[in-house]
Scaffold this motif. Structure first.
Motif, PDB file in Angstrom:
ATOM      1  N   GLU A 181      46.239 -49.315  30.162  1.00  0.00           N
ATOM      2  CA  GLU A 181      45.758 -49.192  28.783  1.00  0.00           C
ATOM      3  C   GLU A 181      45.326 -47.756  28.506  1.00  0.00           C
ATOM      4  OE1 GLU A 181      45.384 -50.441  25.943  1.00  0.00           O
ATOM      5  OE2 GLU A 181      46.412 -52.310  26.365  1.00  0.00           O
ATOM      6  N   LYS A 182      45.157 -47.467  27.244  1.00  0.00           N
ATOM      7  CA  LYS A 182      44.602 -46.159  26.905  1.00  0.00           C
ATOM      8  C   LYS A 182      43.081 -46.213  27.094  1.00  0.00           C
ATOM      9  CE  LYS A 182      43.262 -46.177  22.077  1.00  0.00           C
ATOM     10  NZ  LYS A 182      43.383 -45.713  20.742  1.00  0.00           N
ATOM     11  N   ALA A 216      43.453 -54.133  32.103  1.00  0.00           N
ATOM     12  CA  ALA A 216      42.745 -54.206  30.807  1.00  0.00           C
ATOM     13  C   ALA A 216      41.265 -53.967  31.063  1.00  0.00           C
ATOM     14  CB  ALA A 216      42.985 -55.553  30.157  1.00  0.00           C
ATOM     15  N   MET A 217      40.986 -52.832  31.675  1.00  0.00           N
ATOM     16  CA  MET A 217      39.602 -52.516  32.067  1.00  0.00           C
ATOM     17  C   MET A 217      39.286 -51.076  31.743  1.00  0.00           C
ATOM     18  SD  MET A 217      39.150 -54.390  35.708  1.00  0.00           S
ATOM     19  CE  MET A 217      37.642 -53.494  35.972  1.00  0.00           C
ATOM     20  N   GLY A 261      40.406 -57.630  34.106  1.00  0.00           N
ATOM     21  CA  GLY A 261      39.617 -57.565  32.865  1.00  0.00           C
ATOM     22  C   GLY A 261      39.873 -58.797  32.021  1.00  0.00           C
ATOM     23  N   THR A 315      38.153 -61.344  31.350  1.00  0.00           N
ATOM     24  CA  THR A 315      37.090 -61.911  30.517  1.00  0.00           C
ATOM     25  C   THR A 315      36.785 -60.993  29.332  1.00  0.00           C
ATOM     26  OG1 THR A 315      35.412 -60.801  31.863  1.00  0.00           O
ATOM     27  CG2 THR A 315      35.971 -63.041  32.501  1.00  0.00           C
ATOM     28  N   GLY A 316      37.532 -59.897  29.210  1.00  0.00           N
ATOM     29  CA  GLY A 316      37.206 -58.878  28.212  1.00  0.00           C
ATOM     30  C   GLY A 316      37.834 -59.120  26.845  1.00  0.00           C
ATOM     31  N   ASP A 317      37.525 -58.187  25.967  1.00  0.00           N
ATOM     32  CA  ASP A 317      37.931 -58.288  24.566  1.00  0.00           C
ATOM     33  C   ASP A 317      39.453 -58.188  24.382  1.00  0.00           C
ATOM     34  OD1 ASP A 317      37.236 -57.989  21.639  1.00  0.00           O
ATOM     35  OD2 ASP A 317      38.279 -56.091  21.983  1.00  0.00           O
ATOM     36  N   LEU A 318      40.060 -57.225  25.052  1.00  0.00           N
ATOM     37  CA  LEU A 318      41.505 -57.015  24.867  1.00  0.00           C
ATOM     38  C   LEU A 318      42.293 -58.246  25.328  1.00  0.00           C
ATOM     39  CD1 LEU A 318      43.687 -54.816  24.111  1.00  0.00           C
ATOM     40  CD2 LEU A 318      43.911 -54.477  26.559  1.00  0.00           C
ATOM     41  N   ARG A 359      41.636 -61.098  22.702  1.00  0.00           N
ATOM     42  CA  ARG A 359      42.123 -60.904  21.329  1.00  0.00           C
ATOM     43  C   ARG A 359      43.615 -60.613  21.260  1.00  0.00           C
ATOM     44  NH1 ARG A 359      41.145 -57.140  18.042  1.00  0.00           N
ATOM     45  NH2 ARG A 359      40.446 -55.649  19.603  1.00  0.00           N
ATOM     46  N   ALA A 369      38.143 -60.770  37.030  1.00  0.00           N
ATOM     47  CA  ALA A 369      36.945 -60.109  36.492  1.00  0.00           C
ATOM     48  C   ALA A 369      35.791 -60.577  37.371  1.00  0.00           C
ATOM     49  CB  ALA A 369      36.711 -60.479  35.041  1.00  0.00           C
ATOM     50  N   ARG A 370      34.591 -60.065  37.119  1.00  0.00           N
ATOM     51  CA  ARG A 370      33.486 -60.434  38.022  1.00  0.00           C
ATOM     52  C   ARG A 370      32.828 -61.756  37.658  1.00  0.00           C
ATOM     53  NH1 ARG A 370      30.255 -55.128  36.914  1.00  0.00           N
ATOM     54  NH2 ARG A 370      30.974 -55.917  34.910  1.00  0.00           N
ATOM     55  N   ARG A 371      32.852 -62.122  36.382  1.00  0.00           N
ATOM     56  CA  ARG A 371      32.137 -63.327  35.951  1.00  0.00           C
ATOM     57  C   ARG A 371      32.545 -64.549  36.763  1.00  0.00           C
ATOM     58  NH1 ARG A 371      32.251 -61.943  29.668  1.00  0.00           N
ATOM     59  NH2 ARG A 371      32.470 -59.884  30.601  1.00  0.00           N
ATOM     60  N   PHE A 415      36.444 -61.397  41.240  1.00  0.00           N
ATOM     61  CA  PHE A 415      35.965 -60.424  42.226  1.00  0.00           C
ATOM     62  C   PHE A 415      35.706 -59.071  41.574  1.00  0.00           C
ATOM     63  CE2 PHE A 415      39.613 -57.643  43.267  1.00  0.00           C
ATOM     64  CZ  PHE A 415      40.717 -58.394  42.893  1.00  0.00           C
ATOM     65  N   ASP A 416      34.944 -58.265  42.297  1.00  0.00           N
ATOM     66  CA  ASP A 416      34.675 -56.907  41.828  1.00  0.00           C
ATOM     67  C   ASP A 416      35.826 -56.033  42.317  1.00  0.00           C
ATOM     68  OD1 ASP A 416      33.792 -54.217  41.665  1.00  0.00           O
ATOM     69  OD2 ASP A 416      31.718 -54.933  41.522  1.00  0.00           O
ATOM     70  N   VAL A 417      36.497 -55.353  41.412  1.00  0.00           N
ATOM     71  CA  VAL A 417      37.717 -54.623  41.792  1.00  0.00           C
ATOM     72  C   VAL A 417      37.448 -53.453  42.736  1.00  0.00           C
ATOM     73  CG1 VAL A 417      39.004 -55.248  39.723  1.00  0.00           C
ATOM     74  CG2 VAL A 417      37.642 -53.149  39.722  1.00  0.00           C
TER      75      VAL A 417
HETATM   76  P1  NAP Z   1      35.760 -55.047  27.795  1.00  0.00           P
HETATM   77  O1  NAP Z   1      35.691 -56.105  26.751  1.00  0.00           O
HETATM   78  O2  NAP Z   1      34.543 -54.260  28.106  1.00  0.00           O
HETATM   79  O3  NAP Z   1      36.286 -55.746  29.118  1.00  0.00           O
HETATM   80  C1  NAP Z   1      36.203 -55.131  30.384  1.00  0.00           C
HETATM   81  C2  NAP Z   1      36.626 -56.132  31.441  1.00  0.00           C
HETATM   82  O4  NAP Z   1      36.498 -55.531  32.716  1.00  0.00           O
HETATM   83  C3  NAP Z   1      35.828 -57.403  31.452  1.00  0.00           C
HETATM   84  O5  NAP Z   1      36.702 -58.485  31.664  1.00  0.00           O
HETATM   85  C4  NAP Z   1      34.901 -57.216  32.660  1.00  0.00           C
HETATM   86  O6  NAP Z   1      34.595 -58.479  33.151  1.00  0.00           O
HETATM   87  C5  NAP Z   1      35.822 -56.455  33.584  1.00  0.00           C
HETATM   88  N1  NAP Z   1      35.131 -55.679  34.615  1.00  0.00           N
HETATM   89  C6  NAP Z   1      34.241 -54.677  34.415  1.00  0.00           C
HETATM   90  N2  NAP Z   1      33.849 -54.166  35.614  1.00  0.00           N
HETATM   91  C7  NAP Z   1      34.508 -54.878  36.560  1.00  0.00           C
HETATM   92  C8  NAP Z   1      34.549 -54.820  37.982  1.00  0.00           C
HETATM   93  N3  NAP Z   1      33.835 -53.912  38.667  1.00  0.00           N
HETATM   94  N4  NAP Z   1      35.348 -55.674  38.632  1.00  0.00           N
HETATM   95  C9  NAP Z   1      36.083 -56.589  37.959  1.00  0.00           C
HETATM   96  N5  NAP Z   1      36.095 -56.677  36.620  1.00  0.00           N
HETATM   97  C10 NAP Z   1      35.312 -55.845  35.939  1.00  0.00           C
HETATM   98  O7  NAP Z   1      36.900 -53.976  27.476  1.00  0.00           O
HETATM   99  P2  NAP Z   1      38.191 -54.159  26.529  1.00  0.00           P
HETATM  100  O8  NAP Z   1      37.813 -53.868  25.127  1.00  0.00           O
HETATM  101  O9  NAP Z   1      38.853 -55.442  26.839  1.00  0.00           O
HETATM  102  O10 NAP Z   1      39.087 -52.922  27.000  1.00  0.00           O
HETATM  103  C11 NAP Z   1      39.804 -52.906  28.204  1.00  0.00           C
HETATM  104  C12 NAP Z   1      40.702 -51.671  28.257  1.00  0.00           C
HETATM  105  O11 NAP Z   1      41.619 -51.735  27.178  1.00  0.00           O
HETATM  106  C13 NAP Z   1      39.982 -50.331  28.100  1.00  0.00           C
HETATM  107  O12 NAP Z   1      40.671 -49.368  28.836  1.00  0.00           O
HETATM  108  C14 NAP Z   1      40.117 -50.036  26.609  1.00  0.00           C
HETATM  109  O13 NAP Z   1      40.046 -48.646  26.336  1.00  0.00           O
HETATM  110  C15 NAP Z   1      41.519 -50.563  26.369  1.00  0.00           C
HETATM  111  N6  NAP Z   1      41.776 -50.945  24.983  1.00  0.00           N
HETATM  112  C16 NAP Z   1      41.085 -51.967  24.389  1.00  0.00           C
HETATM  113  C17 NAP Z   1      41.373 -52.330  23.087  1.00  0.00           C
HETATM  114  C18 NAP Z   1      40.669 -53.477  22.418  1.00  0.00           C
HETATM  115  O14 NAP Z   1      41.079 -53.826  21.299  1.00  0.00           O
HETATM  116  N7  NAP Z   1      39.666 -54.076  23.015  1.00  0.00           N
HETATM  117  C19 NAP Z   1      42.361 -51.639  22.373  1.00  0.00           C
HETATM  118  C20 NAP Z   1      43.058 -50.593  23.004  1.00  0.00           C
HETATM  119  C21 NAP Z   1      42.750 -50.275  24.304  1.00  0.00           C
HETATM  120  P3  NAP Z   1      33.260 -58.873  33.947  1.00  0.00           P
HETATM  121  O15 NAP Z   1      32.125 -58.301  33.187  1.00  0.00           O
HETATM  122  O16 NAP Z   1      33.330 -60.373  33.962  1.00  0.00           O
HETATM  123  O17 NAP Z   1      33.430 -58.287  35.302  1.00  0.00           O
END
Ligand code: NAP
Length: 496
Positions: free
Chosen positions: A149-150, A119-120, A14, A16-19, A22, A47-49, A86-88
């Motif tokens: 993560e939660k 972090a996904m 994960g 490329t994601g928000d967690l 940030r 991540a997939r991107r 890659f796709d997980v």
């Molecule tokens: P997010 O921004 O939606 O990020 C999700 C990540 O997963 C992206 O990097 C996405 O990248 C990747 N992904 C999705 N499907 C995939 C696949 N099939 N194969 C590989 N990669 C894949 O989510 P987030 O906010 O970072 O949250 C991640 C986790 O942390 C969740 O469990 C959330 O509940 C927890 N959490 C987040 C926060 C927060 O502040 N953001 C706080 C507490 C807990 P691609 O699209 O490039 O594949």
């Protein structure tokens, strides 16, 4: 083995994601800056991107751009980051990751130590854990740890299923379930305040404490996370994990040693002693709320039901208050009141310990209320302690007035207060699981919360929305304490 400068590869699923952006990249940076990471570390982003190493490194640099004047070469730091798209769910790709990790082990001398940080979205947790094991990524010469993560499940049955799935691949002591509240400085301070002060521990029981209040309020609404929040609600999002964890730290017996096993075992005993509630009784002990419109500082704010992804008739609670009772020798008869919500008047997490009134106090000002002693633990945004005592009111003979003694942790060295994720990542690298939740804690918390969810899912809240944006929640929450002769302490003025 615990070492202060651990060597390891951190694989972030994960990336490329928000967690990741940030929280995780800045936390790794802060560990690096403070010398807690040796140069023997690498981070692999998954991540997939279709990013490249260069794109990931640019993103990492962007996420640490605010750390300007600390004489650290951001290019050198980000050169430790590698990207592997890659796709997980695609099992074949794990072999390539395996090869990359082995290569990086050689390059960075990380001795086969690996952290797999998930972090996904939670629906991927089990699959990733299984694939890591089946493709041999967990069999290395060093250690392997899984950080999750939660949310850990949606209720007890789903959490149990997830746990069984990941336990096929990792043992309990390899699993680090994140509850980031446990990484917060003042949450970690609860134990120290209690067990390192002769003036508190002898009073920390039902003879001297009348009630304990835990408040975690946010001013923001659900913003663009409406769809996620609809399936969660405040109870699952906040109470099952963060609030029950804080309650366990406040209520537990002193551990015989500061080891993860001893501390967790004391927390588990508290959760086991929580008085279970019958479905029919839920509304006698818990209050649910949902925010409506409101006007805050001249700005008109919309209701929860108007947010994107939210059902216009939504039954989801954005506020929970509750009265918890712990049936053990220390706490019998002392209510632990908890409340948490969105769009409240102020953003704050704090704990108030209200001591019992003296049997007779000659110094009460008859015209005003009795002022009980309060110990307030400010968790965020301010970090510190405030103790309310009574002292002589100048010029008023024998009348007392409350005075506050403050300790402001954040004003002293705010810049150096470690971020929760920084602390937890470092703990995980050192193999210290004290501040992560054990499965036993997760299971007991879900079992407690599931009864409340069941009651609320099966009955429509006809009064929703029942609190205005910008207030401290529904009136029923105040009434719950009033019935017991108490009220909420809104003491969260800034510490100064
Ligand atoms: P997010 O921004 O939606 O990020 C999700 C990540 O997963 C992206 O990097 C996405 O990248 C990747 N992904 C999705 N499907 C995939 C696949 N099939 N194969 C590989 N990669 C894949 O989510 P987030 O906010 O970072 O949250 C991640 C986790 O942390 C969740 O469990 C959330 O509940 C927890 N959490 C987040 C926060 C927060 O502040 N953001 C706080 C507490 C807990 P691609 O699209 O490039 O594949």
């Amino acid at each position: 083995m615990k070492t202060n400068k651990p060597k390891s590869i951190i694989v972030i699923f994960g990336a490329t994601g928000d967690l990741a952006k940030r929280k995780l990249y800045p936390s790794i940076y802060r560990l690096y800056r403070s010398g807690k990471l040796s140069d023997n570390f690498a981070v692999v982003g998954v991540a997939r991107r279709p990013w490249t190493n260069a794109v990931l490194r640019d993103n990492v640099k962007e996420s640490i751009a605010s750390f300007k004047n600390d004489n650290i070469d951001h290019d050198a730091f980000s050169s430790h980051f590698h990207y592997h798209p890659f796709d997980v769910t695609n099992i074949e790709s794990y072999q390539e990751l395996h090869t990359l990790l082995n290569d990086l082990d050689g390059e960075y001398h990380t001795e086969g130590n690996r952290i797999f940080y998930l972090a996904m979205a939670p629906n991927f947790f089990g699959t990733i854990a299984e694939n890591l094991k089946s493709q041999g990524l967990t069999s290395t010469e060093g250690w392997s740890r899984l950080v999750i993560e939660k949310p850990f499940g949606h209720n007890y049955p789903s959490a149990k299923e997830l746990n069984e799935q990941i336990r096929q691949a990792f043992t309990e002591d390899q699993i680090y379930r994140i509850d980031h509240y446990l990484g917060k400085e003042m949450v970690q301070n609860i134990e120290v305040i209690r067990f390192a002060n002769a003036m508190f521990e002898p009073l920390w029981n039902n003879q001297y404490i009348s009630n304990i209040q835990i408040t975690s309020s946010e001013t923001l609404g659900v913003e663009d996370r409406g769809r996620y929040y609809e399936s969660s609600g405040a109870l699952r999002d906040m109470v099952q994990n963060h609030i029950l964890q804080m309650m366990a730290l406040l209520a537990m017996e002193p551990p015989i040693k500061l080891t993860p096993e001893e501390i967790r075992s004391e927390k588990v005993k508290v959760l086991r002693a929580l008085r279970p509630i019958e479905v029919e009784d839920v509304n006698n002990y818990f209050v649910r709320g949902q925010y409506g419109q409101g006007n805050v500082s001249g700005e008109e704010l919309s209701a929860y039901r108007e947010a994107n992804g939210v059902d216009p008739e939504s039954n989801t609670e954005t506020y929970v208050a509750g009265k918890l009772l712990i049936d053990n020798f220390r706490w019998k008869g002392v209510p632990f009141y908890i409340r948490t919500g969105k769009r409240m008047k102020q953003k704050s997490t704090e704990i108030v310990i209200q001591f019992k009134d003296l049997p007779m106090n000659l110094y009460y000002d008859k015209a005003s209320n009795v002022h009980p002693n309060l110990l307030v633990i400010h968790i965020q945004p301010d970090e510190g302690l405030r103790l309310y005592l009574n002292a002589k009111k100048g010029d008023h003979g024998t009348v007392s007035m409350p005075i506050a003694m403050n300790y402001n942790n954040s004003s002293k060295d705010k810049m150096n207060t470690p971020e929760a994720y920084e602390v937890l990542l470092h703990d995980c690298m050192r193999g210290d699981s004290t501040n992560f939740t054990h499965w036993d804690e997760v299971a007991l918390s879900w079992k407690f919360v599931d009864i409340i969810s069941q009651a609320w899912e099966n009955s429509k809240a006809n009064d929703f929305p029942n609190y205005e944006s910008g207030t401290m929640g529904p009136k029923a929450s105040d009434d719950m304490l009033k019935e017991d002769g108490y009220h909420w302490w809104n003491v969260s003025n800034r510490l100064d």
